[in-house]
Design a protein around this motif. Sequence first.
Motif, PDB file in Angstrom:
ATOM      1  N   UNK A  33      11.969  -2.184   8.316  1.00 35.49           N
ATOM      2  CA  UNK A  33      11.441  -1.057   9.073  1.00 35.49           C
ATOM      3  C   UNK A  33      10.880   0.002   8.123  1.00 35.49           C
ATOM      4  N   UNK A  34      11.572   0.212   7.031  1.00 31.25           N
ATOM      5  CA  UNK A  34      11.097   1.182   6.043  1.00 31.25           C
ATOM      6  C   UNK A  34       9.732   0.759   5.506  1.00 31.25           C
ATOM      7  N   UNK A  35       9.548  -0.509   5.204  1.00 31.66           N
ATOM      8  CA  UNK A  35       8.263  -1.018   4.705  1.00 31.66           C
ATOM      9  C   UNK A  35       7.165  -0.806   5.737  1.00 31.66           C
ATOM     10  N   UNK A  36       7.450  -1.133   6.995  1.00 32.33           N
ATOM     11  CA  UNK A  36       6.450  -0.975   8.061  1.00 32.33           C
ATOM     12  C   UNK A  36       6.075   0.503   8.257  1.00 32.33           C
ATOM     13  N   UNK A  37       7.085   1.369   8.260  1.00 33.28           N
ATOM     14  CA  UNK A  37       6.791   2.791   8.468  1.00 33.28           C
ATOM     15  C   UNK A  37       6.032   3.379   7.283  1.00 33.28           C
ATOM     16  N   UNK A  38       6.391   2.978   6.077  1.00 33.54           N
ATOM     17  CA  UNK A  38       5.670   3.475   4.897  1.00 33.54           C
ATOM     18  C   UNK A  38       4.225   2.994   4.888  1.00 33.54           C
ATOM     19  N   UNK A  39       3.987   1.748   5.299  1.00 34.82           N
ATOM     20  CA  UNK A  39       2.610   1.238   5.407  1.00 34.82           C
ATOM     21  C   UNK A  39       1.821   2.046   6.434  1.00 34.82           C
ATOM     22  N   UNK A  40       2.439   2.320   7.565  1.00 29.28           N
ATOM     23  CA  UNK A  40       1.777   3.096   8.619  1.00 29.28           C
ATOM     24  C   UNK A  40       1.454   4.501   8.108  1.00 29.28           C
ATOM     25  N   UNK A  41       2.398   5.093   7.414  1.00 27.84           N
ATOM     26  CA  UNK A  41       2.191   6.445   6.879  1.00 27.84           C
ATOM     27  C   UNK A  41       1.051   6.441   5.866  1.00 27.84           C
ATOM     28  N   UNK A  42       1.003   5.438   4.993  1.00 29.73           N
ATOM     29  CA  UNK A  42      -0.077   5.350   4.002  1.00 29.73           C
ATOM     30  C   UNK A  42      -1.443   5.226   4.680  1.00 29.73           C
ATOM     31  N   UNK A  43      -1.519   4.432   5.715  1.00 30.81           N
ATOM     32  CA  UNK A  43      -2.802   4.219   6.412  1.00 30.81           C
ATOM     33  C   UNK A  43      -3.230   5.435   7.229  1.00 30.81           C
ATOM     34  N   UNK A  44      -2.281   6.214   7.680  1.00 31.42           N
ATOM     35  CA  UNK A  44      -2.565   7.374   8.540  1.00 31.42           C
ATOM     36  C   UNK A  44      -2.111   8.675   7.892  1.00 31.42           C
ATOM     37  N   UNK A  45      -2.137   8.696   6.582  1.00 29.11           N
ATOM     38  CA  UNK A  45      -1.525   9.789   5.833  1.00 29.11           C
ATOM     39  C   UNK A  45      -2.059  11.171   6.194  1.00 29.11           C
ATOM     40  N   UNK A  46      -3.339  11.304   6.459  1.00 22.33           N
ATOM     41  CA  UNK A  46      -3.896  12.645   6.698  1.00 22.33           C
ATOM     42  C   UNK A  46      -3.300  13.311   7.928  1.00 22.33           C
ATOM     43  N   UNK A  47      -2.858  12.532   8.870  1.00 20.80           N
ATOM     44  CA  UNK A  47      -2.325  13.118  10.101  1.00 20.80           C
ATOM     45  C   UNK A  47      -0.829  13.394  10.027  1.00 20.80           C
ATOM     46  N   UNK A  48      -0.107  12.715   9.122  1.00 25.51           N
ATOM     47  CA  UNK A  48       1.350  12.840   9.193  1.00 25.51           C
ATOM     48  C   UNK A  48       2.083  13.143   7.895  1.00 25.51           C
ATOM     49  N   UNK A  49       1.485  12.902   6.735  1.00 21.49           N
ATOM     50  CA  UNK A  49       2.263  12.987   5.498  1.00 21.49           C
ATOM     51  C   UNK A  49       2.713  14.415   5.167  1.00 21.49           C
TER      52      UNK A  49
END
Length: 181
Positions: A33-49
């Motif tokens: 789950x950590x890997x999936x969430x980190x991938x999602x965050x990397x791809x959508x970083x401008x909106x959530x990081x």
Amino acid sequence: DFIKFVQCSKIKLTHENVVGLNYLSTIYEISSLKTHTEDYIRKNHQKIVVDLLQKHETDETFDTGNCEEIIATHLDEYIEDERLLNLKISTLYRIVTKYHQKNKISKEIIEFLFKILSKHGRQASILFSEVDFGDARIDCVNRLLTEFSSSFDFHFINSTLLQTLYDANGEIIRREEEHRK
């Protein structure tokens, strides 16, 4: 969603749930789950990081390194984001240092550093300690001396800026001596 994932049900990652899921996956050490969430965050970083970092920068159980690395990698895109100014100086220091290890400091980044100095005052002086200001050195020193002399801690001035300050002072003395003649 977290419980569904743990019970082997499919879940959909969204901007709204990814931060919480990432946090829980870290706490409960659920690597997939950590890997999936980190991938999602990397791809959508401008909106959530930035939100993710703001939410967890004081949480010692949360590894802020990934968020800091993402922001450092894309700092040119983030410098207009006023939320960055609300981060702790220690976090901003790590971001600027990571950015500077791979990039030259642009005029926009220098302006960003001055915005941080304006907002946070003396404690933000450390951000100037490791930065090579390149061709903008004289302008930076002049600005520090004129606009920020009471709020900048000159103990954090790096050797490049110190040399510029020394050269500028020497030039002033030389001009004064010529003027007296």
